[in-house]
Design a protein around this motif. Structure first.
Motif, PDB file in Angstrom:
ATOM      1  N   THR A 213       5.651  17.677   3.803  1.00 26.00           N
ATOM      2  CA  THR A 213       6.532  16.827   4.610  1.00 26.00           C
ATOM      3  C   THR A 213       5.789  16.183   5.766  1.00 26.00           C
ATOM      4  N   GLY A 214       4.806  16.893   6.325  1.00 22.26           N
ATOM      5  CA  GLY A 214       4.009  16.297   7.391  1.00 22.26           C
ATOM      6  C   GLY A 214       3.225  15.094   6.897  1.00 22.26           C
ATOM      7  N   TYR A 215       2.652  15.214   5.712  1.00 19.45           N
ATOM      8  CA  TYR A 215       1.906  14.105   5.097  1.00 19.45           C
ATOM      9  C   TYR A 215       2.831  12.921   4.866  1.00 19.45           C
ATOM     10  N   ALA A 216       4.014  13.195   4.302  1.00 22.87           N
ATOM     11  CA  ALA A 216       4.959  12.119   3.999  1.00 22.87           C
ATOM     12  C   ALA A 216       5.465  11.439   5.264  1.00 22.87           C
TER      13      ALA A 216
ATOM     14  N   GLN B 274      -6.240  14.549   7.235  1.00 25.70           N
ATOM     15  CA  GLN B 274      -5.360  13.648   6.488  1.00 25.70           C
ATOM     16  C   GLN B 274      -4.731  12.608   7.410  1.00 25.70           C
ATOM     17  N   ARG B 275      -4.208  13.075   8.535  1.00 28.47           N
ATOM     18  CA  ARG B 275      -3.575  12.143   9.481  1.00 28.47           C
ATOM     19  C   ARG B 275      -4.579  11.108   9.967  1.00 28.47           C
TER      20      ARG B 275
ATOM     21  N   PHE C 107       0.831  -1.198   0.000  1.00 25.83           N
ATOM     22  CA  PHE C 107       0.000   0.000   0.000  1.00 25.83           C
ATOM     23  C   PHE C 107       0.868   1.251   0.000  1.00 25.83           C
ATOM     24  N   ALA C 108       0.507   2.185  -0.859  1.00 24.17           N
ATOM     25  CA  ALA C 108       1.212   3.454  -0.952  1.00 24.17           C
ATOM     26  C   ALA C 108       0.187   4.582  -0.911  1.00 24.17           C
ATOM     27  N   VAL C 109       0.682   5.817  -0.796  1.00 20.39           N
ATOM     28  CA  VAL C 109      -0.194   6.979  -0.778  1.00 20.39           C
ATOM     29  C   VAL C 109       0.222   7.957  -1.865  1.00 20.39           C
ATOM     30  N   SER C 110      -0.744   8.740  -2.305  1.00 21.47           N
ATOM     31  CA  SER C 110      -0.494   9.790  -3.286  1.00 21.47           C
ATOM     32  C   SER C 110      -0.708  11.142  -2.630  1.00 21.47           C
ATOM     33  N   TYR C 111       0.084  12.109  -3.076  1.00 21.00           N
ATOM     34  CA  TYR C 111      -0.076  13.496  -2.625  1.00 21.00           C
ATOM     35  C   TYR C 111      -0.197  14.361  -3.872  1.00 21.00           C
TER      36      TYR C 111
ATOM     37  N   GLU D 172       4.151   2.091   2.077  1.00 19.12           N
ATOM     38  CA  GLU D 172       5.377   1.782   1.350  1.00 19.12           C
ATOM     39  C   GLU D 172       5.991   2.991   0.663  1.00 19.12           C
ATOM     40  N   ALA D 173       5.160   3.842   0.038  1.00 16.22           N
ATOM     41  CA  ALA D 173       5.690   4.865  -0.860  1.00 16.22           C
ATOM     42  C   ALA D 173       4.784   6.077  -0.904  1.00 16.22           C
ATOM     43  N   LEU D 174       5.341   7.172  -1.394  1.00 14.25           N
ATOM     44  CA  LEU D 174       4.603   8.399  -1.662  1.00 14.25           C
ATOM     45  C   LEU D 174       4.720   8.713  -3.148  1.00 14.25           C
TER      46      LEU D 174
END
Length: 292
Positions: free
Chosen positions: A20-23, A270-271, A3-7, A32-34
């Motif tokens: 940076t807070g999101y990452a 978001q968090r 599982f990864a996230v997109s910004y 796993e990844a951004l």
């Protein structure tokens, strides 16, 4: 399943603290990844499918954002979803990507490329919209040549790029260069992924029958090219509220990675969304431990 996230900077914002807070929170949650998307230039009336893109949308440069994220995180992998390959000179791009990979200690692992869907964007970049697919195919060859080449140099005499005895250092940390995934929502993109890519990341607006046909096309093209279709990764978009049953259905279709995104631009929200997803699936090092 990973599982990864997109910004998305047009939606989530370009503010450095929010990015940076999101990452960092995604990293703490076990994603796993951004991933970050790209548009180099917009124009009034630009549309993708039925969706109009307001020209003021702030699409920040994804590689610049990922370099910034790398400096503020420790483990999360870096990805593009997607980088518009025809609009980058591959010799310069090979250097940018290798540098980012070295400085992030090998985390530029989920480069996903596409060819773009806006004729006006291609025109602004001096690229013939009709030949952008062939240009992307050749650019993929250039990237791999430069990353694999040694001090003797490499050359190519192609339709779009020609050079001889060219050396590009530093190299990405992984032997042979970076993995390259191919994005898109067409049969041509699927064939490109099978022929050249390490994985396929199709768009979200496809009916199930077409989605299955495209994944079959990826694997068939890989076999025809003498490549192992079983080695290809299959990434799909998912929703932050998706249930376990949906994840299991994705797995049954051969999906190996799901990318989700927060639905709010407000940091606390978001968090909360990322935390709830990670807890629901028991994420650890990007992998779900409580599905199936």
């Amino acid at each position: 399943m990973r599982f990864a996230v997109s910004y998305s900077t047009p939606f989530h914002g370009v503010d450095p603290d929010r990015l940076t807070g999101y990452a960092r929170h995604a990293e703490e949650c076990g994603f796993e990844a951004l991933y970050l998307p790209e548009h180099v230039a917009l124009h009034p009336g630009a549309t993708v499918g039925t969706m109009e893109l307001p020209p003021s949308l702030p699409f920040a440069d994804p590689l610049g954002c990922l370099a910034f994220v790398a400096a503020h995180t420790e483990r999360i992998l870096l990805g593009t979803g997607v980088l518009l390959l025809p609009y980058h000179h591959p010799v310069t791009l090979a250097k940018h990507l290798a540098t980012l990979d070295v400085l992030s200690r090998g985390r530029m692992r989920l480069l996903t490329v596409g060819i773009g869907a806006l004729p006006g964007e291609a025109q602004a970049m001096g690229v013939d919209f009709r030949s952008r697919g062939r240009r992307a195919d050749e650019a993929l060859q250039v990237l791999r040549l430069l990353w694999a080449g040694g001090e003797e140099g490499v050359g190519l005499d192609g339709e779009f790029y020609s050079f001889a005895e060219v050396c590009s250092f530093p190299k990405p940390l992984a032997p042979g260069g970076l993995p390259i995934h191919v994005g898109g929502s067409s049969r041509a993109a699927a064939r490109r992924a099978g022929r050249y890519g390490d994985g396929y990341f199709p768009g979200g607006a496809l009916v199930p029958a077409e989605r299955a046909a495209q994944w079959d096309a990826v694997r068939a093209e890989a076999r025809a090219a003498g490549r192992d279709p079983g080695a290809l990764e299959y990434t799909r978009w998912g929703s932050i509220d998706m249930p376990a049953e949906r994840v299991e259905a994705f797995a049954a279709q051969g999906v190996t990675r799901i990318v989700v995104a927060a639905t709010t631009a407000e940091p606390a929200g978001q968090r909360a969304e990322l935390s709830a997803f990670a807890q629901r699936f028991g994420l650890r090092d990007g992998v779900a431990t409580s599905v199936g």
